[in-house]
Design a protein around this motif. Structure first.
Motif, PDB file in Angstrom:
ATOM      1  N   UNK A  57      48.543  34.320  38.489  1.00 41.29           N
ATOM      2  CA  UNK A  57      47.519  33.290  38.688  1.00 41.29           C
ATOM      3  C   UNK A  57      46.449  33.720  39.687  1.00 41.29           C
ATOM      4  N   UNK A  58      46.355  35.018  39.951  1.00 46.75           N
ATOM      5  CA  UNK A  58      45.412  35.510  40.950  1.00 46.75           C
ATOM      6  C   UNK A  58      43.983  35.546  40.418  1.00 46.75           C
ATOM      7  N   UNK A  59      43.033  35.606  41.341  1.00 51.22           N
ATOM      8  CA  UNK A  59      41.624  35.678  40.965  1.00 51.22           C
ATOM      9  C   UNK A  59      41.346  36.940  40.141  1.00 51.22           C
ATOM     10  N   UNK A  60      40.359  36.917  39.265  1.00 48.48           N
ATOM     11  CA  UNK A  60      39.997  38.111  38.497  1.00 48.48           C
ATOM     12  C   UNK A  60      39.675  39.285  39.425  1.00 48.48           C
ATOM     13  N   UNK A  61      40.286  40.428  39.157  1.00 50.35           N
ATOM     14  CA  UNK A  61      40.032  41.615  39.956  1.00 50.35           C
ATOM     15  C   UNK A  61      40.947  41.789  41.148  1.00 50.35           C
ATOM     16  N   UNK A  62      41.715  40.768  41.485  1.00 49.00           N
ATOM     17  CA  UNK A  62      42.679  40.888  42.584  1.00 49.00           C
ATOM     18  C   UNK A  62      43.778  41.857  42.173  1.00 49.00           C
ATOM     19  N   UNK A  63      44.181  42.728  43.071  1.00 45.86           N
ATOM     20  CA  UNK A  63      45.188  43.735  42.721  1.00 45.86           C
ATOM     21  C   UNK A  63      46.602  43.351  43.155  1.00 45.86           C
ATOM     22  N   UNK A 121      46.360  49.296  50.015  1.00 38.46           N
ATOM     23  CA  UNK A 121      44.985  48.800  50.057  1.00 38.46           C
ATOM     24  C   UNK A 121      44.706  48.013  48.785  1.00 38.46           C
ATOM     25  N   UNK A 122      44.148  46.822  48.961  1.00 40.56           N
ATOM     26  CA  UNK A 122      43.951  45.912  47.846  1.00 40.56           C
ATOM     27  C   UNK A 122      42.553  45.310  47.899  1.00 40.56           C
ATOM     28  N   UNK A 123      42.144  44.717  46.800  1.00 46.09           N
ATOM     29  CA  UNK A 123      40.832  44.077  46.734  1.00 46.09           C
ATOM     30  C   UNK A 123      40.947  42.568  46.882  1.00 46.09           C
ATOM     31  N   UNK A 124      39.850  41.939  47.266  1.00 46.86           N
ATOM     32  CA  UNK A 124      39.751  40.476  47.302  1.00 46.86           C
ATOM     33  C   UNK A 124      38.339  40.104  46.851  1.00 46.86           C
ATOM     34  N   UNK A 159      35.319  38.691  49.205  1.00 49.97           N
ATOM     35  CA  UNK A 159      34.335  39.746  49.465  1.00 49.97           C
ATOM     36  C   UNK A 159      32.989  39.406  48.833  1.00 49.97           C
ATOM     37  N   UNK A 160      32.978  38.507  47.853  1.00 47.46           N
ATOM     38  CA  UNK A 160      31.749  38.157  47.159  1.00 47.46           C
ATOM     39  C   UNK A 160      31.268  39.249  46.228  1.00 47.46           C
ATOM     40  N   UNK A 161      32.222  39.960  45.608  1.00 43.77           N
ATOM     41  CA  UNK A 161      31.880  41.074  44.725  1.00 43.77           C
ATOM     42  C   UNK A 161      32.564  40.906  43.376  1.00 43.77           C
ATOM     43  N   UNK A 162      32.078  41.622  42.381  1.00 40.67           N
ATOM     44  CA  UNK A 162      32.727  41.632  41.076  1.00 40.67           C
ATOM     45  C   UNK A 162      33.995  42.488  41.174  1.00 40.67           C
ATOM     46  N   UNK A 163      34.926  42.356  40.218  1.00 44.80           N
ATOM     47  CA  UNK A 163      36.118  43.197  40.236  1.00 44.80           C
ATOM     48  C   UNK A 163      35.805  44.693  40.286  1.00 44.80           C
ATOM     49  N   UNK A 164      34.840  45.138  39.492  1.00 34.98           N
ATOM     50  CA  UNK A 164      34.493  46.568  39.470  1.00 34.98           C
ATOM     51  C   UNK A 164      33.873  46.996  40.800  1.00 34.98           C
ATOM     52  N   UNK A 192      35.046  49.803  43.944  1.00 34.28           N
ATOM     53  CA  UNK A 192      34.120  50.778  44.520  1.00 34.28           C
ATOM     54  C   UNK A 192      33.997  50.567  46.019  1.00 34.28           C
ATOM     55  N   UNK A 193      33.916  49.296  46.459  1.00 30.09           N
ATOM     56  CA  UNK A 193      33.786  48.993  47.887  1.00 30.09           C
ATOM     57  C   UNK A 193      35.027  49.444  48.649  1.00 30.09           C
ATOM     58  N   UNK A 194      36.196  49.251  48.040  1.00 33.99           N
ATOM     59  CA  UNK A 194      37.448  49.693  48.677  1.00 33.99           C
ATOM     60  C   UNK A 194      37.429  51.206  48.900  1.00 33.99           C
ATOM     61  N   UNK A 195      37.030  51.941  47.864  1.00 29.83           N
ATOM     62  CA  UNK A 195      37.014  53.402  47.981  1.00 29.83           C
ATOM     63  C   UNK A 195      36.024  53.873  49.036  1.00 29.83           C
ATOM     64  N   UNK A 196      34.853  53.273  49.029  1.00 27.55           N
ATOM     65  CA  UNK A 196      33.785  53.762  49.896  1.00 27.55           C
ATOM     66  C   UNK A 196      33.906  53.272  51.335  1.00 27.55           C
ATOM     67  N   UNK A 197      34.576  52.155  51.550  1.00 27.18           N
ATOM     68  CA  UNK A 197      34.597  51.564  52.888  1.00 27.18           C
ATOM     69  C   UNK A 197      35.978  51.506  53.538  1.00 27.18           C
TER      70      UNK A 197
END
Length: 250
Positions: free
Chosen positions: A17-23, A210-213, A217-222, A226-231
């Motif tokens: 039931x997680x948000x789209x793009x959540x890992x 390391x996971x996305x939110x 974060x106010x970003x799209x899943x894709x 990218x933000x996770x990798x770069x930051x």
């Protein structure tokens, strides 16, 4: 027709039931696959926290005990000491383990408590409102740091696995990511080793993922990946941070 892929028995039939793009879902599947591969589903007890990670008790096939915010290690230690033959793991967000529950995690590692902890690091509080966490990056905007994290006031982000790795009782500490197929495979290996450490009775094991939110974060899943990798990946030391000689022999 040959079946080449199936839902792991380590998960229930409940849909994530997680948000789209959540890992979170990716990480949970890896844990579930490990439980099935090690044939320990029936002998495992998970500890669920508060927040997005707390939904884990709905998705895993093993037994679960709920813990107050930040107290997963304390509850897990109690369960493990009462039932030493069970495999006990905690599944926690970075705010839960590295802020509200810092003291429990540190002392669990210092004492070498024989449990496995999975830390999901998305550098922000999730369901609780998108607030700044100890892991929030410098300049990163959150609901409680709308102008960005100011290190002169808020300090620098905490690399929690490195802190835990300095404690004698922690025998296996790893920091991994699930942003790509290659890294997902490496993450699974680390998670499996963390459970094998417990099976061997060697001490405390921690795997930070390391996971996305995307939502907070106010970003799209894709763009989140990218933000996770770069930051995030340049800030947090990646790989196996501590592997004792006993663990190397597993």
């Amino acid at each position: 027709m040959e079946k080449v892929f199936a839902r792991t028995k380590g998960l229930t039939d409940v849909s994530f039931s997680f948000c789209p793009g959540c890992t979170h879902g990716t990480i949970m599947r890896l844990i579930a696959e490990v439980l099935e591969e090690l044939d320990i589903i029936e002998e495992t007890i998970g500890i669920s926290p508060v927040g997005c990670a707390g939904f884990c008790q709905d998705f895993f096939s093993c037994d679960f005990v709920g813990a107050p915010h930040g107290r997963a290690q304390a509850v897990g230690i109690g369960v493990k000491r009462a039932l030493p033959d069970k495999n006990v793991f905690t599944y926690q967000g970075d705010g839960d383990i590295a802020a509200i529950g810092t003291q429990h995690a540190i002392h669990a590692a210092a004492r070498g408590e024989k449990i496995t902890s999975i830390m999901v690091n998305n550098a922000i509080y999730g369901m609780t409102g998108g607030q700044m966490a100890p892991t929030t990056l410098e300049g990163m905007k959150t609901s409680t740091s709308p102008y960005g994290r100011n290190v002169s006031v808020d300090g620098l982000p905490m690399d929690f696995p490195k802190l835990i790795a300095n404690l004698e009782g922690a025998v296996y500490v790893a920091s991994v990511s699930v942003d790509s197929p290659k890294n997902i495979a490496q993450a699974k290996k680390a998670i499996k080793k963390a459970f094998q450490v417990q099976q061997a009775g060697l001490g405390f094991a921690l795997v930070s993922v390391l996971s996305t939110c995307p939502t907070n974060w106010g970003l799209s899943p894709v763009d989140s990946l990218k933000w996770l990798r770069e930051n995030m990946m340049p800030v947090y030391e990646m790989g196996e941070l501590k592997v004792t000689e006993e663990v190397k022999s597993l």
